[in-house]
Write an enzyme that holds these catalytic residues in place. Structure first.
Site, mmCIF file in Angstrom:
data_model
loop_
_atom_site.group_PDB
_atom_site.id
_atom_site.type_symbol
_atom_site.label_atom_id
_atom_site.label_comp_id
_atom_site.label_asym_id
_atom_site.label_seq_id
_atom_site.Cartn_x
_atom_site.Cartn_y
_atom_site.Cartn_z
ATOM 1 N N MET A 74 -7.343 27.126 15.146
ATOM 2 C CA MET A 74 -6.631 27.861 16.058
ATOM 3 C C MET A 74 -7.461 29.430 15.735
ATOM 4 S SD MET A 74 -2.592 26.888 15.855
ATOM 5 C CE MET A 74 -2.482 26.513 13.937
ATOM 6 N N GLN A 106 -14.967 23.756 12.965
ATOM 7 C CA GLN A 106 -15.023 23.246 14.469
ATOM 8 C C GLN A 106 -16.200 24.379 15.098
ATOM 9 O OE1 GLN A 106 -12.211 24.495 17.662
ATOM 10 N NE2 GLN A 106 -11.899 22.376 17.982
ATOM 11 N N CYS A 155 -10.812 23.358 24.774
ATOM 12 C CA CYS A 155 -10.376 24.606 24.868
ATOM 13 C C CYS A 155 -10.693 24.881 26.369
ATOM 14 C CB CYS A 155 -10.875 25.554 23.806
ATOM 15 S SG CYS A 155 -10.639 27.272 24.326
ATOM 16 N N LYS A 178 -12.656 16.883 19.141
ATOM 17 C CA LYS A 178 -11.367 17.390 19.540
ATOM 18 C C LYS A 178 -11.222 17.288 20.948
ATOM 19 C CE LYS A 178 -7.417 20.464 18.668
ATOM 20 N NZ LYS A 178 -7.404 21.525 19.636
ATOM 21 N N HIS A 187 -5.527 16.201 21.979
ATOM 22 C CA HIS A 187 -4.299 16.850 22.497
ATOM 23 C C HIS A 187 -3.599 16.185 23.446
ATOM 24 C CE1 HIS A 187 -2.493 21.384 23.735
ATOM 25 N NE2 HIS A 187 -1.713 20.410 23.522
ATOM 26 N N ASN A 208 -2.160 15.182 18.680
ATOM 27 C CA ASN A 208 -1.902 16.646 18.621
ATOM 28 C C ASN A 208 -1.100 17.154 19.769
ATOM 29 O OD1 ASN A 208 -3.632 19.406 19.745
ATOM 30 N ND2 ASN A 208 -2.301 19.662 17.960
ATOM 31 N N GLY A 209 -0.216 18.190 19.557
ATOM 32 C CA GLY A 209 0.572 18.647 20.520
ATOM 33 C C GLY A 209 1.855 18.706 20.632
HETATM 34 N N1 FMN Z 1 -7.968 24.489 19.878
HETATM 35 C C1 FMN Z 1 -9.363 24.294 19.520
HETATM 36 O O1 FMN Z 1 -9.775 23.307 19.506
HETATM 37 N N2 FMN Z 1 -10.058 25.341 19.034
HETATM 38 C C2 FMN Z 1 -9.471 26.669 18.916
HETATM 39 O O2 FMN Z 1 -10.088 27.459 18.594
HETATM 40 C C3 FMN Z 1 -8.032 26.859 19.083
HETATM 41 N N3 FMN Z 1 -7.509 28.351 19.163
HETATM 42 C C4 FMN Z 1 -6.176 28.067 19.273
HETATM 43 C C5 FMN Z 1 -5.730 29.417 18.993
HETATM 44 C C6 FMN Z 1 -4.095 29.606 19.093
HETATM 45 C C7 FMN Z 1 -3.585 31.016 18.698
HETATM 46 C C8 FMN Z 1 -3.475 28.551 19.334
HETATM 47 C C9 FMN Z 1 -1.745 28.640 19.368
HETATM 48 C C10 FMN Z 1 -3.799 27.237 19.658
HETATM 49 C C11 FMN Z 1 -5.269 26.957 19.566
HETATM 50 N N4 FMN Z 1 -6.153 25.827 19.822
HETATM 51 C C12 FMN Z 1 -7.299 25.540 19.614
HETATM 52 C C13 FMN Z 1 -5.190 24.731 20.325
HETATM 53 C C14 FMN Z 1 -4.598 24.032 19.106
HETATM 54 O O3 FMN Z 1 -5.695 23.432 18.196
HETATM 55 C C15 FMN Z 1 -3.805 23.031 19.462
HETATM 56 O O4 FMN Z 1 -4.511 21.861 19.913
HETATM 57 C C16 FMN Z 1 -2.373 23.246 20.407
HETATM 58 O O5 FMN Z 1 -2.047 24.464 19.903
HETATM 59 C C17 FMN Z 1 -1.607 22.229 20.473
HETATM 60 O O6 FMN Z 1 -1.020 21.858 19.169
HETATM 61 P P1 FMN Z 1 0.445 22.442 18.868
HETATM 62 O O7 FMN Z 1 1.420 22.264 19.887
HETATM 63 O O8 FMN Z 1 0.786 21.889 17.547
HETATM 64 O O9 FMN Z 1 0.542 23.752 18.577
#
Ligand code: FMN
Length: 329
Positions: A11, A63, A93, A132, A164, A204-205
């Site tokens: 994140m 990552q 992303c 991912k 995800h 994930n998600g």
């Molecule tokens: N996903 C990535 O693959 N790379 C990232 O750099 C990335 N940055 C994120 C930053 C923030 C603040 C958030 C909230 C999510 C980000 N994500 C990123 C997505 C998360 O890795 C994850 O796939 C998404 O939040 C869903 O999972 P969750 O429902 O458990 O939060």
């Protein structure tokens, strides 16, 4: 295969080294991911700042964001040299900035490019290379297209996919909306595992408890928790015992802070601002007495110039006072 049973998602702006060091106080076993780092940053940036981490954070996966196989290979080799336990490619992303660099979720439409990156990265380093992704993008969201993507990338030597479980819209939705609006389709990821039993598939998600994680593990090899692990890190407190069958490192939130304090002190004396470390622990006491006082004390005081570990200690004292008061009432 056990390695991906539980992980904390990459994140941006959140899972920096301080955050990871703190999460490691709560769980010894959960696999941690860095924020996404672009190949350009790895190849041309300040590597100490971008890649530096503490051995105590391990296992940590780096990552990478990019789509040029040669640059991805060089960045992966550098990441492996720095000691990362895994190199993960970001194919999930959806942000505009990321699309213009042609990486992230838009690469789901280019399985051959992802496969070429995976092959080049694997040839360049000895650590596992993982991907991912989402379950689809825009109108290219059929199961057949997802299978074609996985097939092509697995053929290049990727045996671990973190998916995800929602599609992404590449235009019209902000990255934040793309984590909330497209519906979660856990069934699609479960079906992938049934169709690719030899691959390690993590989901994930929207997973916000260890109960939910355990339910997923009945179908899949792994679960990745994102926002909940950051906003409520204590969700991981029982992870080592429940998910990995080992004793965890701490029994209380207070223990986790006690484990973090020496790190905070050492970094303060090297000039790291207190707030850049404590901002990651504001949610530690979520839903227990004193949570608000803890959060507010840190939010108001940790960013003052010269603020030191005493601010963190005072925040803990406020929590303990609130607990005491609750007990007396
Ligand atoms: N996903 C990535 O693959 N790379 C990232 O750099 C990335 N940055 C994120 C930053 C923030 C603040 C958030 C909230 C999510 C980000 N994500 C990123 C997505 C998360 O890795 C994850 O796939 C998404 O939040 C869903 O999972 P969750 O429902 O458990 O939060």
């Amino acid at each position: 295969a056990d390695k991906h049973r539980l992980s904390v998602a990459p994140m941006m702006d959140w899972t920096d080294r301080h955050c990871r060091f703190f999460l490691r106080q709560v769980s010894r076993r959960v696999r941690l991911y860095t924020e996404m780092v672009t190949t350009g940053a790895v190849l041309h940036g300040d590597r100490d700042r971008i890649l530096g981490f503490s051995e105590a954070e391990q296992p940590v996966a780096l990552q990478l964001g990019g789509s040029d196989p040669e640059a991805m290979a060089r960045a992966a080799a550098i990441g492996a040299d720095w000691g990362y336990a895994e190199i993960n490619m970001n194919v999930g992303c959806p942000s505009d900035r990321v699309q213009s660099g042609r990486f992230g979720a838009c690469l789901m439409a280019e399985p051959a490019t992802v496969a070429a990156c995976v092959a080049a990265m694997r040839a360049a380093c000895d650590v596992p290379v993982t991907v991912k992704s989402r379950i689809g993008i825009d109108d290219r969201d059929s199961y057949e297209e997802l299978v074609a993507f996985i097939d092509t990338v697995a053929e290049a030597g990727c045996d671990t996919f973190i998916v995800h479980a929602r599609k992404a819209w590449l235009s019209g939705l902000s990255p934040k909306e793309n984590r909330e609006i497209p519906p979660l389709r856990y069934d699609v990821v479960h079906r992938l595992k049934r169709d690719f039993p030899h691959l390690t598939i993590a989901i994930n998600g929207g997973i916000t408890s260890l109960d939910a994680a355990e339910a997923q593990l009945a179908h899949l090899d792994g679960v990745m928790i994102g926002r909940e692990a950051y906003q409520n890190p204590w969700v991981l407190a029982e992870a080592d015992r429940r998910i990995f069958g080992e004793d965890g490192p701490v029994r209380s939130r207070r223990d986790a802070i006690d484990g973090f304090l020496p790190y905070v002190e050492a970094n303060r004396s090297r000039g790291v601002p207190l707030g850049s470390m404590t901002r990651h622990i504001l949610g530690l006491y979520q839903a227990v007495p004193g949570a608000r006082a803890f959060r507010r004390h840190l939010a108001e005081n940790a960013h003052r110039p010269g603020a030191g570990p005493e601010v963190l200690r005072a925040a803990v004292d406020l929590v303990e006072a609130a607990i005491e008061q609750r007990r007396a009432a």
